[in-house]
Design an enzyme around this catalytic site. Structure first.
Site, PDB file in Angstrom:
ATOM      1  N   ASP A   1       0.860  -1.173   0.000  1.00 23.23           N
ATOM      2  CA  ASP A   1       0.000   0.000   0.000  1.00 23.23           C
ATOM      3  C   ASP A   1       0.909   1.239   0.000  1.00 23.23           C
ATOM      4  O   ASP A   1       2.123   1.161   0.170  1.00 23.23           O
ATOM      5  CB  ASP A   1      -0.975  -0.008   1.180  1.00 23.23           C
ATOM      6  CG  ASP A   1      -2.199   0.853   0.887  1.00 23.23           C
ATOM      7  OD1 ASP A   1      -2.161   1.621  -0.107  1.00 23.23           O
ATOM      8  OD2 ASP A   1      -3.187   0.787   1.629  1.00 23.23           O
TER       9      ASP A   1
HETATM   10  C1  BGC Z   1      -5.091   3.163   0.076  1.00 20.67           C
HETATM   11  C2  BGC Z   1      -5.281   2.103  -0.984  1.00 20.67           C
HETATM   12  C3  BGC Z   1      -5.162   2.722  -2.352  1.00 20.67           C
HETATM   13  C4  BGC Z   1      -3.819   3.392  -2.454  1.00 20.67           C
HETATM   14  C5  BGC Z   1      -3.536   3.977  -3.811  1.00 20.67           C
HETATM   15  C6  BGC Z   1      -3.862   4.003  -0.141  1.00 20.67           C
HETATM   16  O1  BGC Z   1      -3.841   5.094   0.693  1.00 20.67           O
HETATM   17  O2  BGC Z   1      -5.028   2.539   1.346  1.00 20.67           O
HETATM   18  O3  BGC Z   1      -6.523   1.473  -0.806  1.00 20.67           O
HETATM   19  O4  BGC Z   1      -5.355   1.750  -3.333  1.00 20.67           O
HETATM   20  O5  BGC Z   1      -3.749   4.409  -1.482  1.00 20.67           O
HETATM   21  O6  BGC Z   1      -4.261   5.115  -4.046  1.00 20.67           O
END
Ligand code: BGC
Length: 715
Positions: free
Chosen positions: A265
Site C-alpha cells: 500500500d
Molecule cells: C489506500 C489504498 C489505495 C492506495 C492507492 C492508499 O492510501 O489505502 O486502498 O489503493 O492508497 O491510491
C-alpha cells in the site's frame, strides 16, 4: 511474448532496471516532457533522474491521450523498452459511478456486482487504466472505521462472493482484451480490524479469527484469479503486514498458491520505520523483500537500497528476480508487450463514459442496494401524485457518489429530480447542504422554522446523512449520530404531525436510534453513485420493490461497537431478560438496532416447511423451505441459509451465513428453495487445520439473520 523471450528479457536486465520495475510512483514523477522535474517529493525519495525511465508502473493517471503519450515517452527511454503498467483506484466505477461496496454488499446480488465491475472495466480500459486497486476484501465490524464503505460488509461468505464476482467482472475470461482490466485485491490482511476503528491502527486478531473471518475475502480473490494483491498498513502478530512473511510467503504463496504480483500500500514500506520494525529505509526494504513484496508503492527504499542489500549478501538476488518475473509475467498477460496502450482510446472513452446503457445499469443496480429499514403503516411506496415535502441536506445535492469517485466529480441527478421524474409535486424546505463546522463535524444551519411551509404536504421526505468526506480512508469517527440540526429537523417534522420518510445517505451504519421514533419510514440509501436520485425515486414510488439487506449490523449506540451477528456465545449468555452476572449491558440490549441480513420489502413473505434431509453418507444435507409471497405486490426475496455448530473443539459462532439466493415471487406465489449444506460449510479452523467434527448442528433458513426457521440435525 513467449515465456522463453520473457526469461531472456529478465536475464538481460540490469539490477538497477529490476529495482526500477519494483517501484511505483505517481504520474507527477514522470512528466510527459523531455525534462524530468526533480523538485519536491522526488528529492525526498532520493530519486535520481536516471531512475525515472526505469520505474515499472504508475498510479492514478487518467485520460487515454495522456496515458498514450506517457507510455510512448517512457518506452523510448526504458533500456529494454518495457512498457509501464498504469494502475488506478477504480473502486465503484470510473465515470459512471455505481454504489459504494458496502451498498453493493447489501444487494446480495453477485450477478449485478459482476456486471457493475465489467462496466467499470470498460470505462477504465478506454481511459488507459490497465489495473484497478479493487476489490477491497477487508471484513469490517466497526462502523467507526471510515473505510467500511469500501467493504462488502461483516460477513466472510458475502465478502467472498462479492469479491469473486468483482474480480470476474473486471478481468473477464481474457484480461488482455481491450475492455478488461486486471484486479488487485486488498488490503492483505486484516486491515478492517483496526483497533477502535481508528484508521491504520494496530490489528490484533487470533489465528482462528484470521483464518475463519478475515482471510476469506482475499482467498476468494486469489481463487478467482486476481492478478495482484496489496499489503495493508496494519500489523498482524505485531509485524506490519508489508513485512509479514507469515502473510505473504506462508499463507498467500505457499498455502494458496498465489503467483500474481504483491504490491505494497501507499508508502507502506517506509511506514515500517514509524511502526518500529525497521530502524531505517535499508532495513525496511529488507523486510519487504524477505516478506515477498514485488512492487513498492510511493516510497523508494527497495530502489535505493536494493543494490547494497544484494551486494552485501543480505538479500539473495534470486528474490529480486522472482519479483520482477512476476511483474513481467503480469505485463505479458495483459498483452502490453504487443500493445502497450491496451484499451486506451480517446474515441471509445468519449463514447463509453456515462453512456446511456451504463447509466441505466447504474440506476438498476442502485435501486437494488437500497435497504428499507422501517415502514410503519405501510407509508411506502408513495402514491403517485402525492403532495411531497422534501427537506434535508441531500434533497437537491449532487454529492451522492461516495468516496473514491476520483474523476467523476458529482452525481448526475439529485433526489429532487428523481422524485419529479415520477410526477411528484415537490415542495422544499431546509435543503442547505452539509458544511464543515469544525474538524470532523459537518452540519447544516438551523432552518427548522422553514419547515412550516411543508405543513400542507401529505408526506415529507427527509434526505439526511453524513457528508461524503466523513467516510472513507482516514475518516474514522467516534460519534455516529446525525448532525445536531438534522436530528432537530426530523423531530420538528414529527412534531408538526407529518408523515416522515427518512432517506439516509451514509458510507457506514449510523447511530439512528435517537431519531427512529420521529420517522414513519427509514430508507438506507448509502452513497449510490451517478444515478442515486432516480434510483431512490424508483424505490420510494414502488417501481422497484426493495430486496436489499444490511451487509453490516446497525448499532443501537456506538458504545456497542463492534456488534456483529456472527459472534461467539459466552459462558453466560442472556436467556430471557438480561440481569446481573450474565453477559449484557445494563443500559442497552446486546442486539444491534438492525442486524446483518435485515431489510423490509413492500411484499410480505411467509416461510414454512423447513426440511433438512441427509443424503447417503450424511452429507451434503439437502435443505428445503417454502417461501410464499402472501401480499398482493410482486417482490424479490433474499433467502438466507445459516448454520450453527452446537459443540465443537473450539467454540463456534451463534450463526454463520453459508448460502443465499434471491427469488422473484408474484403475488400469492409460493416457491420451494433448496440449498446443499456441504462438509466444507460445516468445517472450521481448529487452530491447526480446517476440520469437520461430527455432532449436532442447527440449520436455519430465513428472511434475515434474526428471523429464521430452525431444524436440528445430528451428523
Ligand atoms: C489506500 C489504498 C489505495 C492506495 C492507492 C492508499 O492510501 O489505502 O486502498 O489503493 O492508497 O491510491
Amino acid at each position: 511474448m513467449t515465456e522463453k523471450e520473457l526469461r531472456a528479457l529478465l536475464a538481460d536486465m540490469s539490477l538497477e532496471e529490476k529495482l526500477g520495475e519494483m517501484t511505483q510512483l505517481s504520474p507527477n514523477f514522470f512528466g510527459t516532457e523531455e525534462s524530468v522535474d526533480l523538485t519536491g517529493p522526488m528529492q525526498q525519495m532520493n530519486l535520481k533522474p536516471e531512475d525515472v525511465p526505469l520505474l515499472g508502473s504508475t498510479l492514478n493517471a487518467f485520460g487515454a491521450e495522456k496515458i498514450i503519450e506517457m507510455q510512448k515517452h517512457h518506452m523510448e527511454l526504458q533500456p529494454h523498452h518495457i512498457p509501464m503498467l498504469f494502475m488506478a483506484d477504480v473502486i465503484h466505477g470510473l465515470k459512471t459511478i455505481y454504489p459504494i461496496p458496502l451498498a453493493m454488499g447489501s444487494s446480495f446480488n453477485t450477478d449485478l456486482m459482476e456486471e457493475a465491475a465489467a462496466m467499470a472495466a470498460r470505462e477504465a480500459a478506454a481511459t488507459g487504466v490497465q489495473l484497478t486497486f479493487s476489490p477491497m476484501a477487508d471484513l469490517v465490524r466497526d462502523p467507526r472505521w471510515g473505510r467500511v464503505m469500501e467493504s462488502p460488509g461483516e460477513d466472510p461468505l458475502l465478502i467472498a462472493r462479492m469479491t469473486e464476482a468483482t474480480v470476474k467482472g473486471y478481468q473477464g475470461e481474457d484480461v488482455s482484451a481491450p475492455d478488461r482490466i486486471a484486479s488487485c485485491f486488498k488490503h492483505f490482511g486484516g486491515y478492517g480490524a483496526a483497533e477502535g476503528g481508528r484508521d491504520y491502527n494496530t490489528v490484533d486478531v487470533s489465528d482462528g479469527m484470521l483464518r475463519e473471518f478475515y482471510l476469506d475475502g482475499y482467498k476468494a480473490a486469489v481463487d478467482a484469479g486476481a492478478a495482484m494483491g496489496m499489503t495493508s498498513f496494519n500489523t498482524i502478530d505485531r509485524i506490519p503486514a508489508t513485512g509479514s512473511q507469515k502473510l505473504y510467503r506462508k499463507i498467500l504463496r505457499d498455502e494458496w498458491g498465489f503467483d500474481g504480483v504483491a504490491i505494497t500500500d501507499f508508502d507502506a514500506v517506509n511506514e515500517m520505520i514509524p511502526h518500529g520494525l525497521a530502524a531505517d529505509g535499508k532495513e525496511a526494504a529488507k523486510y519487504a523483500l524477505k516478506a515477498g513484496v514485488d512492487i513498492e508503492m510511493m516510497s523508494t527504499h527497495i530502489l535505493n537500497y536494493g543494490k547494497e542489500l544484494v551486494r552485501s549478501g543480505e538479500i539473495d538476488e534470486k528474490l529480486i528476480d522472482e519479483a520482477v518475473w512476476r511483474i513481467l509475467k503480469l505485463k505479458n498477460k495483459l498483452g502490453l508487450f504487443e500493445n502497450p496502450f491496451k484499451g486506451a482510446d480517446p474515441e471509445k472513452e468519449k463514447e463509453l463514459h456515462q453512456c446511456a446503457a451504463h447509466m441505466a445499469l447504474a440506476r438498476e443496480i442502485s435501486a437494488r442496494c437500497v435497504v428499507l429499514l422501517k415502514n410503519e403503516g405501510k407509508i411506502l411506496p408513495l402514491k403517485k401524485g402525492a403532495k411531497v415535502g422534501l427537506a434535508g441536506p441531500f434533497a437537491n445535492s449532487l454529492s451522492v457518489l461516495g468516496g473514491w469517485s476520483i474523476i467523476a466529480a458529482s452525481g448526475s441527478t439529485t433526489l429532487l429530480q428523481g422524485l419529479t421524474e415520477h410526477g411528484a409535486e415537490v415542495k422544499m424546505a431546509m435543503t442547505e447542504e452539509l458544511k464543515p463546522m469544525q474538524m470532523g463535524f459537518f452540519d447544516v444551519s438551523d432552518q427548522t422554522a422553514e419547515l412550516e411551509t411543508l405543513a400542507d404536504c401529505d408526506v415529507v421526505i427527509a434526505a439526511v446523512g453524513e457528508h461524503p468526506d466523513d467516510t472513507g480512508e482516514s475518516a474514522s469517527r467516534t460519534i455516529l449520530r446525525l448532525s445536531h440540526n438534522q436530528e432537530k429537523m426530523l423531530e420538528r417534522l414529527h412534531d408538526m404531525g407529518k408523515k416522515v420518510v427518512a432517506v439516509i445517505f451514509s458510507g457506514r451504519p449510523l447511530e439512528i436510534r435517537p431519531v427512529l421514533p420521529f420517522c414513519d419510514a427509514v430508507v438506507q440509501a448509502w452513497f449510490l453513485g451517478s444515478e442515486a436520485g432516480p434510483a431512490i425515486g424508483d424505490v420510494l414510488f414502488g417501481d422497484v420493490n426493495p430486496s436489499a439487506r444490511l451487509s453490516m449490523s446497525f448499532p443501537q449506540t456506538v458504545g456497542q461497537v463492534p456488534v456483529y451477528y456472527n459472534h461467539m456465545n459466552t459462558g453466560r449468555p442472556v436467556v430471557g431478560k438480561p440481569h446481573r452476572y450474565v453477559s449484557c449491558y445494563l443500559d442497552c440490549p446486546n442486539e444491534p438496532l438492525f442486524p446483518f441480513g435485515y431489510g423490509l420489502s413492500y411484499s410480505e413473505y411467509h416461510y414454512q416447511n423447513l426440511k433438512v434431509e441427509k443424503t447417503e453418507g450424511g452429507l451434503p444435507l439437502k435443505v428445503s423451505v417454502e417461501v410464499e409471497n402472501t401480499s398482493d405486490v410482486a417482490g424479490r426475496e433474499t433467502v438466507q441459509l445459516y448454520i450453527h455448530d452446537v459443540a465443537a473443539s473450539v467454540v463456534r459462532p451463534v450463526k454463520e451465513l453459508k448460502d443465499f439466493t434471491q427469488i422473484d415471487l408474484a403475488p400469492g406465489e409460493k416457491k420451494t428453495v433448496t440449498f446443499a449444506v456441504t462438509t466444507e460449510m460445516l468445517s472450521f479452523w481448529n487452530n491447526e487445520a480446517f476440520v469437520f467434527e461430527h455432532g449436532d448442528f442447527e440449520i436455519m433458513v430465513g428472511h434475515s439473520s434474526d428471523e429464521v426457521l430452525t431444524e436440528k440435525v445430528t451428523l
